[in-house]
Write an enzyme that holds these catalytic residues in place. Sequence first.
Site, PDB file in Angstrom:
ATOM      1  NE  ARG A   7      -0.845  10.256  10.136  1.00 10.98           N
ATOM      2  CZ  ARG A   7      -1.241   9.248   9.370  1.00 10.98           C
ATOM      3  NH1 ARG A   7      -2.485   8.860   9.379  1.00 10.98           N
ATOM      4  NH2 ARG A   7      -0.391   8.646   8.581  1.00 10.98           N
ATOM      5  NE  ARG A  63      -7.771   4.898   4.857  1.00 13.05           N
ATOM      6  CZ  ARG A  63      -7.367   6.060   5.302  1.00 13.05           C
ATOM      7  NH1 ARG A  63      -7.943   6.594   6.337  1.00 13.05           N
ATOM      8  NH2 ARG A  63      -6.388   6.686   4.713  1.00 13.05           N
ATOM      9  CG  ASP A  80       2.207   1.679   9.579  1.00  9.46           C
ATOM     10  OD1 ASP A  80       1.805   2.538  10.375  1.00  9.46           O
ATOM     11  OD2 ASP A  80       2.401   1.912   8.371  1.00  9.46           O
ATOM     12  CE  LYS A 113      -1.904   1.825   4.021  1.00  4.12           C
ATOM     13  NZ  LYS A 113      -1.626   3.271   4.054  1.00  4.12           N
ATOM     14  CG  ASN A 114       2.319   2.748   3.591  1.00  6.86           C
ATOM     15  OD1 ASN A 114       1.133   3.005   3.348  1.00  6.86           O
ATOM     16  ND2 ASN A 114       2.792   2.635   4.829  1.00  6.86           N
ATOM     17  CB  CYS A 168      -5.811   6.378  10.403  1.00  6.71           C
ATOM     18  SG  CYS A 168      -6.464   5.011   9.456  1.00  6.71           S
TER      19      CYS A 168
HETATM   20  C1  UD1 Z   1       3.888   6.966   6.473  1.00  4.62           C
HETATM   21  C2  UD1 Z   1       3.036   5.745   6.218  1.00  4.62           C
HETATM   22  C3  UD1 Z   1       2.368   5.305   7.509  1.00  4.62           C
HETATM   23  C4  UD1 Z   1       3.411   5.101   8.605  1.00  4.62           C
HETATM   24  C5  UD1 Z   1       4.317   6.323   8.749  1.00  4.62           C
HETATM   25  C6  UD1 Z   1       5.466   6.109   9.709  1.00  4.62           C
HETATM   26  C7  UD1 Z   1       2.287   6.019   3.934  1.00  4.62           C
HETATM   27  C8  UD1 Z   1       1.158   6.265   2.997  1.00  4.62           C
HETATM   28  N1  UD1 Z   1       2.012   6.074   5.249  1.00  4.62           N
HETATM   29  O1  UD1 Z   1       3.003   8.001   6.921  1.00  4.62           O
HETATM   30  O2  UD1 Z   1       1.675   4.089   7.243  1.00  4.62           O
HETATM   31  O3  UD1 Z   1       2.759   4.878   9.826  1.00  4.62           O
HETATM   32  O4  UD1 Z   1       4.867   6.678   7.463  1.00  4.62           O
HETATM   33  O5  UD1 Z   1       6.223   5.026   9.337  1.00  4.62           O
HETATM   34  O6  UD1 Z   1       3.406   5.751   3.506  1.00  4.62           O
HETATM   35  N2  UD1 Z   1       5.286  14.726  10.998  1.00  4.62           N
HETATM   36  C9  UD1 Z   1       5.296  16.052  11.324  1.00  4.62           C
HETATM   37  N3  UD1 Z   1       5.251  16.966  10.299  1.00  4.62           N
HETATM   38  C10 UD1 Z   1       5.224  16.585   8.989  1.00  4.62           C
HETATM   39  C11 UD1 Z   1       5.227  15.216   8.686  1.00  4.62           C
HETATM   40  C12 UD1 Z   1       5.256  14.307   9.705  1.00  4.62           C
HETATM   41  O7  UD1 Z   1       5.321  16.440  12.497  1.00  4.62           O
HETATM   42  O8  UD1 Z   1       5.190  17.475   8.122  1.00  4.62           O
HETATM   43  C13 UD1 Z   1       5.282  13.729  12.094  1.00  4.62           C
HETATM   44  C14 UD1 Z   1       3.976  12.926  12.116  1.00  4.62           C
HETATM   45  O9  UD1 Z   1       2.944  13.615  12.799  1.00  4.62           O
HETATM   46  C15 UD1 Z   1       4.406  11.661  12.817  1.00  4.62           C
HETATM   47  C16 UD1 Z   1       5.845  11.470  12.302  1.00  4.62           C
HETATM   48  O10 UD1 Z   1       6.284  12.746  11.847  1.00  4.62           O
HETATM   49  O11 UD1 Z   1       4.422  11.834  14.188  1.00  4.62           O
HETATM   50  C17 UD1 Z   1       5.985  10.442  11.198  1.00  4.62           C
HETATM   51  O12 UD1 Z   1       5.233  10.832  10.095  1.00  4.62           O
HETATM   52  P1  UD1 Z   1       5.619  10.441   8.597  1.00  4.62           P
HETATM   53  O13 UD1 Z   1       6.876   9.651   8.581  1.00  4.62           O
HETATM   54  O14 UD1 Z   1       5.542  11.673   7.777  1.00  4.62           O
HETATM   55  O15 UD1 Z   1       4.409   9.478   8.243  1.00  4.62           O
HETATM   56  P2  UD1 Z   1       3.476   9.509   6.976  1.00  4.62           P
HETATM   57  O16 UD1 Z   1       4.272   9.797   5.753  1.00  4.62           O
HETATM   58  O17 UD1 Z   1       2.264  10.305   7.265  1.00  4.62           O
END
Ligand code: UD1
Length: 418
Positions: free
Chosen positions: A121, A396, A304, A22-23, A116
């Site tokens: 986030r 999803r 995850d 998925k990711n 979710c």
């Molecule tokens: C991706 C994965 C998700 C997984 C996560 C962490 C996809 C579609 N989703 O989500 O399944 O759980 O990586 O391995 O690939 N953060 C900030 N500011 C930002 C971006 C992130 O503070 O601009 C924080 C988030 O709130 C969170 C952490 O960084 O606490 C990790 O987020 P991130 O690695 O960006 O996860 P996703 O890309 O949303």
Amino acid sequence: MYRYIIKGGKRLHGETEVSGSKNASLPILAASIINGKTTRLYNVPDIEDVKTTLQILKELGCKIKKDKNKIVINSKTMTKTTIPDNLMRKLRSSVIIAGAIIARFGCARFSYPGGCDIGARPIDLHLENFKKIGIKINENTRYIECNCDKIETKIIELDFPSVGATENLILATVIGNHEITIKNSAMEPEIIDLANFLNKMGAKIYGAGTNIIKIKGVRDLREISYKIMPDRIEAGTLLIAGAITKGMVKINNAIPEHISPLLSKLEEIGCEIKIINKSVYLNANKKLKAVDIQTMPYPGFPTDLQPQFSTLLTICAGTSIVRENIFENRFKFMQEIQRMGAKVTIEGKTMVIKGIRKLHGADLVSTDLRGGASMVLAGLAAKGITRVTNLQYLLRGYDEFDKKLNELGADIIREEGE
Ligand code: UD1
């Protein structure tokens, strides 16, 4: 919508296949709009998040053909640069489509993404770093507008190795006449799959899978076919299903090194693990014992898989401590597992689990994607009947979850209605 009725207590036995990731699919689908040509993708999971992403691409003007796991995207006809708000709200990774639109047209408009409810986030890292490379950002009450005449050559350093921010920066910078270095980039295997996909198209991305990625802009990208890598989180979930039912399962079409932190923890609690090429064999016929875990960015223990593994720990002898370092709201699912008798206390980022002998069946409401999967796993291990509703979260991210578990000997019935 339907619900699952799970008759618990059956030891899983046999083998099943992991679907495409998925990711990895979501950023690769986004990337396929950059070349303005046709892209053929294989092994794409048949899940709701993919369907929502395809809906966004259609709204932008792409032509899509989908035949189960094969998807053909023709982005020649794409003209729009605004991601509709109703679709933005459906999934968090919609934000990375913005990077791809910018690479193609030099501008993009979108609202704050949904997804979710597992934490705040924010997307500050995406926007901050867009600004650093010359993308102008105008935020108003409804939309975030990005405009860019020219990406500037820059060395940037992420405050946190965000998966989404790393992908968005790669997508936004593949085309042009610049050189971008991303320090402290995310190292997840899905980033490597995205880079492999784009490099096959002719991009110049170096160092994906390490914490320093370099992107040299190119003039254009060619037309390609590409097979998405296997889903490491699904592989892990199916192995945990084997362990929680004290079963013996073989999970095929996996990449075992992508789940090595999980495999070592499964061994530590008492499971026998064997790796045979692209298959992982698990035998959980011994008494399982408590262990501590803490989630970390890759190559650490994945957030995850934390809900599924924590659910397994509820029936391991002794006391386990789980620390969730990535998302602040990722213990919500446990309130439901507690209805099944689990002995757990939660304080901030830490969960203390006192293992019990057996969970009992209950009526559960799924809270999020991985939390929902954990409730199904708990139902498989529990005495009696478990009903899980609110399955839209689970759908999803898991392709034929009930069918695969039933192939392994589970007793799950899908029933219409909530
Ligand atoms: C991706 C994965 C998700 C997984 C996560 C962490 C996809 C579609 N989703 O989500 O399944 O759980 O990586 O391995 O690939 N953060 C900030 N500011 C930002 C971006 C992130 O503070 O601009 C924080 C988030 O709130 C969170 C952490 O960084 O606490 C990790 O987020 P991130 O690695 O960006 O996860 P996703 O890309 O949303």
